[in-house]
Write a protein that holds these residues in place. Structure first.
Motif, PDB file in Angstrom:
ATOM      1  N   ASP A 165      95.737  40.526 125.932  1.00 58.19           N
ATOM      2  CA  ASP A 165      95.023  39.407 125.023  1.00 58.19           C
ATOM      3  C   ASP A 165      95.831  39.084 123.693  1.00 58.19           C
ATOM      4  OD1 ASP A 165      94.585  41.365 123.033  1.00 58.19           O
ATOM      5  OD2 ASP A 165      93.163  42.319 124.384  1.00 58.19           O
ATOM      6  N   ASN A 326      87.639  41.027 119.783  1.00 56.96           N
ATOM      7  CA  ASN A 326      88.454  42.093 120.140  1.00 56.96           C
ATOM      8  C   ASN A 326      87.594  43.416 120.589  1.00 56.96           C
ATOM      9  OD1 ASN A 326      90.831  43.858 120.733  1.00 56.96           O
ATOM     10  ND2 ASN A 326      90.577  44.518 118.544  1.00 56.96           N
ATOM     11  N   ILE A 352      88.939  41.825 125.744  1.00 56.51           N
ATOM     12  CA  ILE A 352      88.323  41.015 124.718  1.00 56.51           C
ATOM     13  C   ILE A 352      86.791  40.702 125.446  1.00 56.51           C
ATOM     14  CG2 ILE A 352      90.180  39.829 123.580  1.00 56.51           C
ATOM     15  CD1 ILE A 352      89.990  37.663 125.940  1.00 56.51           C
TER      16      ILE A 352
END
Length: 504
Positions: A165, A326, A352
């Motif tokens: 991510d 997050n 995420i």
């Protein structure tokens, strides 16, 4: 981009590994996570692209030598993604990496480039028309030896989103840097004062979390089934994920953001979201005014205090952002430095979740109202389990119906909203990338099923809005970035007036 340019799905690749490879990569033949696999599904083939401007010319030989001993030691960046012939699953398979296949340095003659800044912008846009061949690890770095207005050299890091991510990749990139004032010290990231995602402050809080979560789940289901955002000049059409993007960055003063934050007693995120809401309103107001004039309609409006016509925007516009969270407790730079030494990935990957964040679009006589409304909305989202729900629904649907169904579900949600919104913290001090002092860092994405993405990143005393726009839908992303800057100016003026009134 026509259909012939859309990459095929991953194919079986023959690979060889040495004894040293297998001992160094502790996770050989590990399966891709469901979230990583999702980024290979049609309509979700997303790439993260990070623009890095340096204050000196970039020595590609120095960069290559250092990458071999840092980034290439991370298992994800030295592994192929290979389809298993029997199960159809995708595995990480270590491979020998030729650094020259990943660091691309075009031969440029500055005398032949009339407008260097436009050349660099066009180069980045052209990268969004292409994909990295799956015969090598899915990342590369393009280095342009050309002077622009704010940099002596420019680099473009490109990572397939299945590698990790945005926060993981940004932190990994920073693990390859050191503080310019102290070459032996790692950069430091801002530390959030919030210790957890959900805070229970009173007896009513659990009921509030339950209610907000229930509403969020219902809106998620409605969005999957039928609920679409209004067709505005910001809303992308079918196939937008396959079209090239234009990237624009706008630097603003982090001190200005903090001025508003302190005057209103809100968070930095609240201010940024309020500025974004105001900027989108300004932009749409102008676009609708232009549409009305082109169509020959009569438009009776009066000029507002912020310079816009206050009645050009249709009422009751539904405009939502997919706002990414997050889900890690923390991501530390020193941990990733250790990863590049040992070859162990630890808690790596795409961790995420997201929420569907509604923006109130329209004229506000008091610019501070944009921030107040943004705070109210984001506070409701914080007091819910929506990010966790969207993260774990991938696993539930995957178990019940398979990855293809997950891909279609996520694509439907993203396409039915208007934009992606995300932010990552950058270093608080100037950093050097293998001896090259960085003037700016500007990450973004392409391949997403939205016409617009707004990414926020901080660096030293600046905060940068990075816009990724489909030019077919948004032909003037520079004007949108100017609207964001102007919105911050007006909100700051109002915040200073509010602070002055408090002190009287």
């Amino acid at each position: 981009m026509d259909s012939s340019q859309v990459p095929n799905s991953l194919r079986q690749i023959k690979t060889t590994t040495t004894k040293d490879d297998s001992s160094r990569f502790k996770e050989q033949d590990q399966l891709l996570s469901p979230m990583a696999r999702l980024f290979h599904e049609p309509g979700s083939n997303v790439y993260i692209i990070a623009m890095m401007g340096c204050k000196t010319r970039i020595n590609s030989d120095v960069v290559k030598q250092n990458l071999v001993h840092s980034l290439l030691r991370h298992p994800r960046f030295s592994s192929l993604q290979v389809v298993d012939e029997v199960s159809g699953s995708i595995k990480w398979v270590p491979t020998n990496v030729n650094i020259d296949n990943h660091v691309i340095v075009p031969k440029l003659d500055p005398n032949d480039i009339e407008f260097p800044d436009k050349f660099v912008d066009d180069y980045m846009s052209n990268l969004s028309k292409s994909h990295i061949e799956n015969s090598k690890p899915l990342w590369d770095l393009h280095i342009l030896d050309i002077k622009t207005a704010d940099a002596q050299g420019t680099g473009f890091f490109r990572f397939h989103h299945s590698l990790g991510d945005g926060l993981s990749l940004m932190t990994l990139l920073l693990a390859c840097t050191r503080q310019s004032s102290d070459p032996g010290a790692l950069p430091t990231l801002p530390v959030s004062k919030e210790t957890g995602y959900i805070k229970l402050t009173n007896w009513w809080s659990p009921l509030e979390v339950f209610w907000n979560s229930l509403v969020a789940v219902m809106m998620f289901v409605f969005t999957v089934l039928f609920l679409k955002d209004t067709e505005t000049p910001l809303k992308g059409s079918v196939g937008v994920e396959n079209r090239p993007r234009r990237f624009v960055r706008k630097n603003v003063s982090l001190a200005d953001i903090k001025t508003v934050k302190n005057a209103m007693d809100v968070t930095l995120n609240d201010v940024v979201l309020g500025v974004t809401q105001a900027g989108l309103s300004r932009y749409l107001n102008r676009r609708y005014s232009e549409i009305t004039n082109v169509n020959g309609g009569t438009h009776h409006s009066h000029s507002s205090s912020n310079g816009n016509n206050d009645d050009a925007i249709p009422k009751n516009i539904r405009l939502r952002a997919t706002f990414f969270f997050n889900l890690r407790a923390t991501t530390r730079i020193d941990t990733l430095v250790e990863t590049m030494k040992t070859g162990r990935t630890s808690r790596w990957g795409n961790q995420i979740g997201y929420v569907l964040l509604p923006f109130t679009i329209g004229f506000k006589s008091n610019p501070l109202d944009y921030v107040k409304e943004a705070k109210a909305v984001i506070d409701r989202k914080k007091a819910s389990l929506e990010p966790l729900y969207t993260y774990f629904v991938v696993y539930l649907v995957l178990k019940l119906f398979g990855i293809k169904t997950v891909g279609k579900l996520n694509h439907k949600v993203f396409f039915n909203t208007t934009l992606w919104f995300t932010n990552v913290p950058g270093p608080q001090e100037e950093v050097t990338f293998y001896g090259h002092d960085c003037a700016y860092l500007a990450p973004s994405c392409y391949g997403q099923p939205n016409a617009l993405m707004i990414h926020i990143v901080s660096y030293m005393d600046k905060l940068t809005f990075v816009i990724s726009a489909d030019e077919e839908t948004i032909p003037d992303p520079q004007r949108l970035s100017d609207d964001l800057e102007e919105s911050l100016r007006l909100i700051k003026i109002s915040a200073l007036a509010l602070e002055s009134a408090k002190n009287k």
